[in-house]
Design a protein around this motif. Structure first.
Motif, PDB file in Angstrom:
ATOM      1  N   ASN A 168       0.664  -1.150  -0.099  1.00  0.00           N
ATOM      2  CA  ASN A 168       0.131  -0.137   0.147  1.00  0.00           C
ATOM      3  C   ASN A 168       0.285   1.416  -0.386  1.00  0.00           C
ATOM      4  O   ASN A 168       0.268   2.405  -0.624  1.00  0.00           O
ATOM      5  N   TYR A 169       1.843   1.287   0.311  1.00  0.00           N
ATOM      6  CA  TYR A 169       3.165   2.347   0.914  1.00  0.00           C
ATOM      7  C   TYR A 169       4.522   1.108   0.607  1.00  0.00           C
ATOM      8  O   TYR A 169       5.011   1.620   0.954  1.00  0.00           O
ATOM      9  N   MET A 173       6.627   1.984   3.111  1.00  0.00           N
ATOM     10  CA  MET A 173       6.828   1.078   4.337  1.00  0.00           C
ATOM     11  C   MET A 173       7.664   0.875   3.993  1.00  0.00           C
ATOM     12  O   MET A 173       8.390   0.524   5.287  1.00  0.00           O
ATOM     13  N   TRP A 176      10.506   3.718   6.232  1.00  0.00           N
ATOM     14  CA  TRP A 176      10.297   3.056   7.281  1.00  0.00           C
ATOM     15  C   TRP A 176      11.054   2.536   8.725  1.00  0.00           C
ATOM     16  O   TRP A 176      11.566   2.411   9.709  1.00  0.00           O
ATOM     17  N   THR A 243       5.021  -6.051   8.226  1.00  0.00           N
ATOM     18  CA  THR A 243       3.905  -4.540   8.118  1.00  0.00           C
ATOM     19  C   THR A 243       3.065  -5.254   7.215  1.00  0.00           C
ATOM     20  O   THR A 243       3.464  -6.038   5.785  1.00  0.00           O
ATOM     21  N   GLU A 267       3.187  -4.875  12.510  1.00  0.00           N
ATOM     22  CA  GLU A 267       2.401  -3.411  12.003  1.00  0.00           C
ATOM     23  C   GLU A 267       1.351  -3.996  11.733  1.00  0.00           C
ATOM     24  O   GLU A 267       1.903  -4.573  10.398  1.00  0.00           O
ATOM     25  N   ASN A 300      -4.701   1.893   3.700  1.00  0.00           N
ATOM     26  CA  ASN A 300      -4.240   2.386   4.608  1.00  0.00           C
ATOM     27  C   ASN A 300      -4.476   1.727   5.997  1.00  0.00           C
ATOM     28  O   ASN A 300      -5.970   1.957   6.231  1.00  0.00           O
ATOM     29  N   CYS A 301      -3.872   0.746   6.522  1.00  0.00           N
ATOM     30  CA  CYS A 301      -4.133   0.856   8.146  1.00  0.00           C
ATOM     31  C   CYS A 301      -4.764   1.397   8.541  1.00  0.00           C
ATOM     32  O   CYS A 301      -5.037   0.850   9.690  1.00  0.00           O
ATOM     33  N   THR A 302      -4.428   2.961   8.391  1.00  0.00           N
ATOM     34  CA  THR A 302      -5.202   3.609   9.891  1.00  0.00           C
ATOM     35  C   THR A 302      -6.182   4.532   9.203  1.00  0.00           C
ATOM     36  O   THR A 302      -6.290   5.317   9.907  1.00  0.00           O
ATOM     37  N   ASN A 461      -5.011  11.398  10.122  1.00  0.00           N
ATOM     38  CA  ASN A 461      -3.806  10.651   9.099  1.00  0.00           C
ATOM     39  C   ASN A 461      -2.402  11.658   8.633  1.00  0.00           C
ATOM     40  O   ASN A 461      -1.733  10.793   7.429  1.00  0.00           O
ATOM     41  N   GLU A 463      -0.033  11.494   9.379  1.00  0.00           N
ATOM     42  CA  GLU A 463       1.180  11.319  10.315  1.00  0.00           C
ATOM     43  C   GLU A 463       2.685  12.086  10.350  1.00  0.00           C
ATOM     44  O   GLU A 463       3.613  12.171   8.823  1.00  0.00           O
ATOM     45  N   PHE A 469       4.210   5.323  16.023  1.00  0.00           N
ATOM     46  CA  PHE A 469       3.006   4.883  15.141  1.00  0.00           C
ATOM     47  C   PHE A 469       3.771   3.223  16.302  1.00  0.00           C
ATOM     48  O   PHE A 469       4.109   2.240  15.333  1.00  0.00           O
TER      49      PHE A 469
END
Ligand code: NAI
Ligand code: BAL
Length: 502
Positions: A168-169, A173, A176, A243, A267, A300-302, A461, A463, A469
């Motif tokens: 997704n990212y 991701m 990070w 993740t 995550e 998006n997980c969030t 969202n 961040e 996080f």
């Protein structure tokens, strides 16, 4: 077998050479068993390229390269040196920002102008933040004990870390995880997702150019059940960070436990609530809430996928939300994520498209769909799903309980603060939440009472690299970003010092 392919992106007048090999010891190499994976453009359903997929044997080789690099070189670098290398990497990512963003759009369908460039901005922020943190987030503690004894703790890297990242990212991701883990002084073997490996493979070139020693970062595209399983169960991997879905997070944790009890950071999924109180400024809340569920097509997980609104403003909210979403979250007339008009790209794959559509169908059959799909679109290629809002959805519905991971929101009214908190906390997940109110007391109480790793007050969202996080409950274990982003890749060694004299 080809390890590179020339790719053209006519919308941006761009041509580049895409690496397609496994990246081990700073070289692109073929997989040992000839396995490849084909990747598709989700906007056109056309094939982009086929890249090498790592076997168990390739995992062994990459882990050995990472181990050698750690023992012989990387563990002897200073934190300052690692920070400087990360700063150099950030400059190279900045130089290649448009290309990296373009690869991301091609491979994942993210709108170029709004999403992919924003991902790259965040990657730069994260890289520079962890570069600066390399020699700051690794400090131990002095512990005074007795007149003739003290102790101190050292924060030392684990050694070889495996990382498994989602689609997704894709590069965000990975960034990070990679940048924080390198800042902490570990070496890495990372597996990107099957459908979005291209941007990370291009990023590998920049890692080499920045001057990171061979074996410090190894990138192994591959199938989850093969490459991912081999990494999670490898006996010479000291830690694994993941993740993705909660289901696979549990699998990874169990493989880690059964193999060598490697440390685990997870995550996982989310079903984040957004609570809008009667005194909220709706004109300000609506754009945030819409972005919180429709950005990145809800993948998006969030994502604030559950929206609870005070009954006095519930209907007004739904009207404004629907109006705003239909004006601002659009495929664009060309159905092309490279087009500036496109703010809502396709979802990642046919599988995800069908999965999301099955939730929408479930809603049609069994829930009240009072705000129906916002527009009718001609059938065409690409996995485009319009913004979808279900209202009056009971908390027991699977639409309220399960992570849909698409541009699908559920809304329901509440009457009291206690009811709102009960609804918001009624989930097996606890990743994020947001609250809208003009009252500092209400938002303060919400931040105290909600069971989630992140609370956004009058926003959603947004961040930041400097803010930790991670999730409560089945959303995960551990924290990324902030100082904890580096700390999560360090273990504590305690040193007892006896200074007594006989
Ligand atoms: N928390 C998040 O950001 C994400 C959540 N998800 C959730 O998961 C759902 C399904 O998406 P999937 O692509 O199937 O997610 P997934 O959890 O299967 O994939 C994430 C990563 O795990 C790897 N993986 C898969 N099986 C593995 C195994 N047995 N051992 C080790 N690694 C393995 C994949 O190759 C990928 O790199 C989505 O609809 C969404 O609800 C998916 C991606 C990201
Ligand atoms: N919200 C970015 C992190 C994720 O979706 O996994």
């Amino acid at each position: 077998m080809t390890l590179y392919k020339n790719i053209e992106i006519p919308q941006l007048d761009l041509k580049y050479e895409q690496p397609l090999g496994l990246f081990i010891n700073n070289e692109f190499v073929a997989s040992s068993d000839g396995e490849t994976i084909e990747t598709f453009n989700p906007a056109t359903e056309e094939s982009i390229a086929s890249f090498q997929a790592a076997s168990e044997k390739d995992v062994d080789f990459a882990v050995k390269s990472a181990r050698d690099a750690f023992e012989n070189e990387w563990s002897k670098t200073s934190a300052e040196e690692r920070g400087l290398l990360l700063l150099k990497l950030a400059d190279l990512v900045e130089r290649e920002k448009s290309l990296l963003a373009a690869i991301e759009t091609l491979d994942s369908g993210k709108p170029y102008h709004s999403n992919s460039l924003a991902d790259l901005e965040q990657i730069l922020q994260v890289t520079r933040y962890f570069a600066g943190g390399a020699d700051k987030f690794n400090a131990g503690r002095y512990i005074p004990l007795k007149h003739d004894k003290y102790a101190y703790t050292m924060r030392v890297p684990y050694g070889v870390v495996a990382q498994v990242v989602p689609w997704n990212y894709p590069l965000a991701m990975a960034s990070w995880k990679i940048q924080s883990c390198l800042a902490a002084g570990n070496t890495i073997v990372i597996k990107p997702a099957e459908n979005t490996s291209l941007s990370l493979l291009y990023f590998a070139k920049l890692v080499k150019e920045a001057g990171f020693p061979a074996g410090v970062l190894n990138i192994l595209p591959g199938h989850g059940p093969v490459t991912g399983t081999a990494l999670a169960s490898h006996k010479d991997v000291d830690k694994i960070a993941f993740t993705g879905s909660t289901n696979i997070g549990q699998t990874i944790m169990s493989l880690a436990a059964k193999s060598n009890l490697k440390d685990v950071t997870l995550e996982c999924g989310g079903k984040s609530p957004c609570v809008i109180f009667a005194d909220a400024n709706l004109d300000e809340a609506v754009p945030w809430v819409a972005a919180g569920i429709f950005y990145n097509s809800g993948q998006n997980c969030t994502a604030n996928s559950r929206i609870y609104v005070h009954k006095d403003i519930y209907q007004e909210f739904l009207t404004k939300f629907k109006e705003y979403a239909s004006k601002n979250w659009k495929f664009g007339s060309k159905f092309d994520p490279f087009d500036e008009e496109c703010t809502l790209g396709p979802v990642i794959s046919k599988g995800q498209y069908e999965r999301i559509e099955s939730y929408v169908d479930h809603g049609k059959d069994s829930e009240k769909l009072s705000v129906k799909q916002l527009a009718e679109y001609p059938s065409k290629k690409g996995y485009f799903i319009p913004p979808t809002i279900f209202s009056d959805v009971p908390i027991s519905s699977k639409l309220s309980q399960e992570e849909i991971f698409g541009p699908v929101a559920v809304a329901a009214p509440f009457s009291t603060y206690d009811e709102a908190i009960t609804l918001a906390n009624d989930s097996s997940y606890g990743l994020a939440s947001c609250v809208f109110s003009e009252s500092a007391r209400t938002t303060g109480q919400f931040a105290r009472d909600i069971k989630a790793g992140t609370v956004w007050v009058n926003s959603s969202n947004d961040e930041e690299a400097a803010v930790p996080f991670g999730g409560f409950k089945m959303s995960g274990i551990g924290r990324e970003l902030g100082p904890s982003g580096v700390e999560t890749y360090l273990q504590t060694k305690s040193v007892h010092v006896n200074i007594s004299k006989l």
